[in-house]
Motif scaffolding. Sequence first.
Motif: not given
Length: 275
Positions: A90-91, A189-192, A201-202, A228-230
Amino acid sequence: MTARTGFAIAAAAVAAALFMTQSTSAQAQQTRPDRINERPNINGIWQAMDTAYWNLEAHAAQAIEDWWELGALGAIKGGKSVVVGGTIPYLPEALEQRERNRADYPESDPVTKCYMPGIPRANYMPFPFEIVQGDGDILFVYSFAVANRNVHMNPDEHLTYDEVPVDQWMGWSNGHWEGDTLVIEVMANDARTWLDRAGNHHSNAMRVTERFTPMSEYHMQYEATIDDPNTFSRPWTISLPLYRRVEPDAELIEYRCVPFSEPLLYGEYLKEPIE
């Protein structure tokens, strides 16, 4: 019974067991599944048999404080990590969000509200799913929330992220074969959606590369690489086996969960609110 007689009986039992094992193995080889267009036939009902649905990372058995009245039924079963390398990279800010998700469980989990689980989570929930494979596209049908997704196998139907009109609960799936491995690229992909019950999560920037590799007639290896770079400092992979249900009358039973989530979602609007 003499010692010699007992030894003879034991030896005969071992020999019989070995014969049955060899016969079963030979039968399994003779009933190797047919191939469809020279590809493995992965039609069937499949299910994960581990605790990844609770937490992708290693976790000890523990109680859920608010579920104490359920006793052992309300506890989390311990399990090993299915993350290659052990932990999710994780970030810092995303890790803090995971801890907030965990603190608010189970209300914070989208699945609690009967939302579709998303990919890759749908493949290792404690519910079976069915793969319907033919000459063209491949359909995945999930029992939970009656979710499904179509894997587009025709390259002419493959869309890029920018071409998908809107993010989707189950994403957009482009598929192709690499030898005997079915490879699926999932985007939009929905972030929820979450990755498990532990708050992992993502963001909607997540792209998932799935790999389904048959290992025998009865099981295949599932891998999903998450980029997922975010949310994460680097791409990472989960790996676990999926098992084919072999009962003669095996069928997918729908889990229409909406009625069970309505009191949670709308209970406060009833004439007598649910507390």
